[in-house]
Design a protein around this motif. Sequence first.
Motif: not given
Length: 311
Positions: A143-172
């Motif tokens: 949603v943020f990326e579509n609105e060209e609010r990239l700083r907010q978008a990347v912050e949320l992607l960071g949260k997703a990345s950390r959760l994926l690492v925590r769950g050992r879903r390394f490919d994702e």
Amino acid sequence: MAAQKINEGLEHLAKAEKYLKTGFLKWKPDYDSAASEYGKAAVAFKNAKQFEQAKDACLREAVAHENNRALFHAAKAYEQAGMMLKEMQKLPEAVQLIEKASMMYLENGTPDTAAMALERAGKLIENIDPEKAVQLYQQTANVFENEERLRQAVELLGKASRLLVRGRRFDEAALSIQKEKNIYKEIENYPTCYKTIAQVLVHLHRNDYVAAERCVRESYSIPGFNGSEDCAALEQLLEGYDQQDQDQVSEVCNSPLFKYMDNDYAKLGLSLVVPGGGIKKKSPATPQAKPDGAASTAAEEEEDEYSGGLC
């Protein structure tokens, strides 16, 4: 006090029902006034800590707003109903209502509010259903990326990345971190080289040395990376991993640069084990003369050839 608030809530409910009734002189329900009364009832029940009744009042308010084509107010009411479910510790149901609210915010043309609602839902569910939280954070980032609010978008992607690492879903996780890096480059936020460290660690936990090496090679194009502390540490890390030198790998991963990363990535470093058991190669010793002669020397040389493990 609680009994008084409950009675107050019931009175507002009764008024709302009257506004919805039609008759000979009133052909159309007064949805606006009914919604207002349902909202007041919800507040009264909430103050009395009667969260089930408060939730029901919010849902009725939402329906009244929908019938009145007031999508934004309907979405707010659904979101409030979700928060009542949160108070009742019914988190999956709460998230469902908040997601519904976010879709209505988008339909109403208020994407920022939709994104904030989705992020709120992600925080609610993160500890009990990380997979759902990842989905919500990625939706929010979109949603943020579509609105060209990239700083907010990347912050949320960071949260997703950390959760994926925590769950050992390394490919994702590897794909998610790559998307983070791409956005950081797009907004020219170059002092984010630590994302390369995170991505390299993820690839090594995937046992994909080639991808890890490619990450470092591609990062040379990032201004300031070549010659940086990050770059030197990663070159040491890859060298140690390639040489099956667990001591060198552990030394790099225990350095402050790695230990003070986000906790999920720091743990990846501390748990990284090189393939083949991590037996450090030793330099061959000078052979000593043996009374058995050449046969003994040849056998000793053959044994010494494999003393460092198969590489």
